[in-house]
Design a protein around this motif. Sequence first.
Motif, PDB file in Angstrom:
ATOM      1  N   SER A  17       0.822  -1.209   0.000  1.00 44.83           N
ATOM      2  CA  SER A  17       0.000   0.000   0.000  1.00 44.83           C
ATOM      3  C   SER A  17       0.858   1.262   0.000  1.00 44.83           C
ATOM      4  O   SER A  17       0.391   2.342  -0.321  1.00 44.83           O
ATOM      5  N   ARG A  27       4.840  -1.058  -7.307  1.00 38.03           N
ATOM      6  CA  ARG A  27       4.140  -2.207  -6.752  1.00 38.03           C
ATOM      7  C   ARG A  27       4.178  -3.376  -7.754  1.00 38.03           C
ATOM      8  O   ARG A  27       4.467  -4.509  -7.397  1.00 38.03           O
ATOM      9  N   MET A  54      -1.478  -7.726   4.396  1.00 39.92           N
ATOM     10  CA  MET A  54      -2.222  -6.583   3.851  1.00 39.92           C
ATOM     11  C   MET A  54      -3.613  -6.548   4.471  1.00 39.92           C
ATOM     12  O   MET A  54      -4.073  -7.555   5.033  1.00 39.92           O
ATOM     13  N   GLU A 114      -4.835  -8.021  -2.420  1.00 38.38           N
ATOM     14  CA  GLU A 114      -4.320  -7.326  -3.610  1.00 38.38           C
ATOM     15  C   GLU A 114      -4.665  -8.195  -4.822  1.00 38.38           C
ATOM     16  O   GLU A 114      -4.213  -9.334  -4.928  1.00 38.38           O
TER      17      GLU A 114
END
Length: 364
Positions: free
Chosen positions: A315, A322, A340, A344
Amino acid sequence: MMIKNLRLQNFRNYEDELVQFVPGTNILVGDNGQGKTNVIEGIYYILTGKSYRVQREQELLRWNQSEFHLFGDFLLSHHKVSLESHYRDKKKIVKVNKVPCQRLSDFVGTINVIFFSPDDLIIIKGGPTERRRFLDLHIAQIRPGHVSLLNAYNKVIQQKSALLKSYVERSLKYSQLQLWNQQIIELGVKIIRNRVDLTKRLQVVADNIYGNLTSHKEILQVVYLALGKKDIAEAISEFPQLLNDKLELEMERQMVLIGPHRDDLQILLNDKPARLYASQGQQRSLVLTLKLAELELIREEKGEYPLLLLDDVLSELDIFRRDYLIKFIESSNIQTLITMTSAETHLKAGALYHVEQGHIRRKQ
Ligand SMILES: Nc1ncnc2c1ncn2[C@@H]1O[C@H](COP(=O)(O)OP(=O)(O)OP(=O)(O)O)[C@@H](O)[C@H]1O
Ligand SMILES: [Mg+2]
């Protein structure tokens, strides 16, 4: 290298939880405060004998408990290694394949781990201590003797400091200080050489990674400053003289003012100190690059990638960076544990776990 499973007993918010991991990407998803980071911390602790968050084990104990246990099975060159860490009454016991290990340094570095969290920005933003720590932690993973060397050096520094503060007749003090200085040179030169060696190797690998990460628009350089000098041969040959020159000032200030315990690792972005000029996003990318470079160096040294623990990092990165990280993880054979707060979508999970109030359930 790979972790097969981990059992956490009375560790942080876990009462007794067993989790099985898979090769490739293991994703831990959960809301804030559920125990994702605690799992990562448990793995880091069992492999290094330390937490990266706290100094005292007491804080790792589940509230109102008096002991914690961590058990983990790992694979190293296809051999199973089982590790156990037990903490009780301020004492820790480590077992490797059920056999108690006398000195922690005997086993640290057997199975390597690279950990990366947003807090690691401190490597760029913090003081020289943080950057020396970054180098020393890496060296300790590939050269276990480095830890004993640092311990021996730090003892000499403590003794020299104590002497500087003590009421000893001046000429006697002076001659005793010379003796400590000889040891500072002997041990200090070895520390400097280890750090310089690592810095040079980091530079080569990191330059390549950072180039790819930034489409070759930015240049990263890492330079070890030994005794304030870039020229290491000069620093080492002048070490005795530099120590002598500082003696008067050291007596006045009652502090050890020169030696590798005050050295720095310069991190430069496009020739300027990153600490002062790099943007927040650039600082993140620099640290990410250094961590990925560490991975490569450990693989060069050991023939296998270490475990990669990524706590809450995606993030923090922009889409391009990323994607680079995701591709890096997916294309290499690195076992990765990544936390996370929501899944994702771009990242293919080998296994997906849901973490809730100290319980871990595999979802996929
Ligand atoms: N010693 C302890 N004993 C019991 N519970 C603890 C202990 N230390 C921390 N906790 C609890 O563990 C939880 C935090 O766990 P952790 O840091 O792993 O959360 P997280 O899932 O990573 O959350 P975030 O998404 O915010 O990073 C908190 O609820 C905290 O109260
Ligand atoms: Mg967390």
